[in-house]
Design a protein around this motif. Structure first.
Motif, mmCIF file in Angstrom:
data_model
loop_
_atom_site.group_PDB
_atom_site.id
_atom_site.type_symbol
_atom_site.label_atom_id
_atom_site.label_comp_id
_atom_site.label_asym_id
_atom_site.label_seq_id
_atom_site.Cartn_x
_atom_site.Cartn_y
_atom_site.Cartn_z
ATOM 1 N N THR A 25 -5.966 -6.923 1.011
ATOM 2 C CA THR A 25 -7.102 -6.175 1.548
ATOM 3 C C THR A 25 -7.446 -4.954 0.695
ATOM 4 N N ASN A 26 -6.645 -4.668 -0.323
ATOM 5 C CA ASN A 26 -6.906 -3.550 -1.207
ATOM 6 C C ASN A 26 -7.790 -4.034 -2.360
ATOM 7 N N LEU A 27 -9.012 -3.515 -2.433
ATOM 8 C CA LEU A 27 -9.991 -3.966 -3.429
ATOM 9 C C LEU A 27 -9.469 -3.821 -4.852
ATOM 10 N N ARG A 28 -8.837 -2.720 -5.164
ATOM 11 C CA ARG A 28 -8.348 -2.507 -6.535
ATOM 12 C C ARG A 28 -7.301 -3.541 -6.928
ATOM 13 N N LYS A 29 -6.442 -3.921 -5.991
ATOM 14 C CA LYS A 29 -5.431 -4.936 -6.285
ATOM 15 C C LYS A 29 -6.086 -6.302 -6.504
ATOM 16 N N VAL A 30 -7.125 -6.593 -5.740
ATOM 17 C CA VAL A 30 -7.853 -7.855 -5.915
ATOM 18 C C VAL A 30 -8.530 -7.879 -7.278
ATOM 19 N N ILE A 31 -9.144 -6.775 -7.659
ATOM 20 C CA ILE A 31 -9.829 -6.686 -8.953
ATOM 21 C C ILE A 31 -8.857 -6.937 -10.095
#
Length: 142
Positions: A25-31
Motif C-alpha cells: 500500500t506504500n506508493l514509493r515501494k510499489v514504484i
C-alpha cells in the motif's frame, strides 16, 4: 486497505485478476518494484512517478480533468514523446513498442528533454522548494 463496505478489492480482483493486484500500500515501494508506471490522472501521483525515474505513462481523456492553461503546453509536449495518451489504442501501441526495454525510450534525448521541462514547470525536483515555501509563507504572514 480496509473494506468499507464497497468490496473494491474484490471488484479489482474480478476485473484484472489477483496476480495483477499489489498487496503493498506504500506508493514509493510499489514504484521501486515497477518497470513501467501508468498514471490515470495528472495530479500528485504523476509527479511522484515522474520524479521516480521509472518510465511513466499518463493515460486519461483530457475532458475528465480541468487543467490550468499553462499546463496544456506541457500536456502537448508529453503527448509528443508518448508519455501522455488519451485513448487505449495509443497507450497499448506504445506499450507494445517499448515493452522489451522501456528504459531505452525513457532515456532517449527527446523524452529526457520533456521530462526536464515537466520537472521545471512542476517544481518536483526543485532542490530549493523548502526555501521557496519558507519565503512564500513569510510573505503571507508579514
Amino acid at each position: 486497505y480496509k473494506n468499507r463496505g464497497t468490496n473494491i478489492y474484490d471488484k479489482y480482483v474480478d476485473l484484472v485478476g489477483l496476480n495483477r493486484i499489489h498487496e503493498e500500500t506504500n506508493l514509493r515501494k510499489v514504484i521501486i518494484k515497477s518497470s513501467i508506471i501508468i498514471v490515470t490522472y495528472p495530479e500528485t501521483t504523476l509527479s511522484e512517478a515522474m520524479a521516480s525515474g521509472c518510465p511513466t505513462l499518463l493515460y486519461y481523456p483530457r475532458y475528465y480533468w480541468e487543467t490550468r492553461p499553462e499546463f496544456d503546453y506541457l500536456l502537448n509536449k508529453l503527448e509528443e514523446v508518448k508519455i501522455f495518451h488519451e485513448d487505449s489504442f495509443s497507450i497499448t501501441k506504445h506499450l507494445n513498442e517499448i515493452n522489451d526495454n522501456p528504459f531505452d525510450w525513457w532515456e532517449s534525448s527527446s523524452v529526457r528533454t520533456v521530462r526536464s521541462e515537466f520537472h521545471k514547470m512542476t517544481g518536483v525536483l526543485d532542490r530549493n522548494k523548502i526555501d521557496k515555501w519558507k519565503q512564500f509563507i513569510t510573505s503571507c504572514v508579514a
